[in-house]
Design an enzyme around this catalytic site. Structure first.
Site, PDB file in Angstrom:
ATOM      1  N   ILE A 152       0.780  -1.392  -0.211  1.00 48.65           N
ATOM      2  CA  ILE A 152      -0.195   0.065   0.266  1.00 48.65           C
ATOM      3  C   ILE A 152       1.362   1.301  -0.647  1.00 48.65           C
ATOM      4  O   ILE A 152       0.695   2.454  -0.911  1.00 48.65           O
ATOM      5  CB  ILE A 152      -1.103  -0.034   1.185  1.00 48.65           C
ATOM      6  CG1 ILE A 152      -1.792  -1.272   1.340  1.00 48.65           C
ATOM      7  CG2 ILE A 152      -2.193   0.819   1.497  1.00 48.65           C
ATOM      8  CD1 ILE A 152      -2.377  -1.410   2.008  1.00 48.65           C
ATOM      9  N   CYS A 153       2.053   1.057   0.996  1.00 52.38           N
ATOM     10  CA  CYS A 153       2.800   2.018   1.472  1.00 52.38           C
ATOM     11  C   CYS A 153       3.593   3.401  -0.170  1.00 52.38           C
ATOM     12  O   CYS A 153       2.857   4.493  -1.038  1.00 52.38           O
ATOM     13  CB  CYS A 153       3.948   2.006   1.816  1.00 52.38           C
ATOM     14  SG  CYS A 153       3.321   1.663   3.388  1.00 52.38           S
TER      15      CYS A 153
END
Length: 179
Positions: A50-51
């Site tokens: 996600i980051c």
């Protein structure tokens, strides 16, 4: 957790500003971006899924933040060396226009109260800090849910009006007037 109208804590960290040595690393403090707005956004770990989507989207909007005299600052509890390796490994992270800071000692994350008790990493937290170092906005997402950098930009625009902004207000819309 620190909230709005509180002072953003002091800090001193190393950050990654380039993918090539010897220019890859720089020192940063809470005074590095004084007299301008700041967006501090934290993520749990490098080399995750996600980051990078969030970091890439903040980078895509970088010029919009810059037009608003606002500095983007990304931070995780990984080391500056891990940040550098991640930027070199992920093609979409190579040309970032803002620093990735290392809170490896977790001092800032702990001062802000955003360490996840189970995982021992920073929550997916976002802080908008005004030029006087006062926190004006805080948002914390679950570790499994990415944030919306466009919403962060919308809130920054609203804060910079210093007016009353209704729900879903967008830059250029009328603000509310007290009768």
């Amino acid at each position: 957790m620190l909230c709005i109208n509180q002072s953003f804590p002091s800090f001193k960290m190393k950050g990654v500003v380039d993918v090539e040595l010897p220019n890859a690393f720089a020192d940063f403090t809470d005074q590095s971006f004084i007299n301008q707005w700041q967006i501090y956004f934290f993520w749990p770990k490098d080399f995750t899924f996600i980051c990078p989507t969030e970091i890439v989207e903040f980078n895509r909007l970088y010029e919009e933040f810059k037009l608003r005299d606002t500095q983007l600052i990304g931070i995780s509890t990984d080391s500056e060396f891990v940040h550098l390796a991640w930027r070199k490994h992920q093609p979409e992270l190579k040309d970032l226009q803002f620093p990735l800071l290392s809170d490896i000692r977790r001092e800032l994350s702990e001062a802000l109260g955003i360490i996840d008790a189970d995982e021992g990493v920073a929550h997916r937290a976002t802080f908008i800090v005004d030029p006087q170092q006062i926190i004006r906005f805080v948002m914390v997402n679950d570790l499994n849910v990415g944030r919306n950098p466009s919403e962060v930009l919308r809130v920054l625009d609203a804060l910079q009006t210093d007016e009353l902004c209704p729900c879903n207000w967008q830059k250029g819309n009328e603000t509310l007037q007290v009768a």
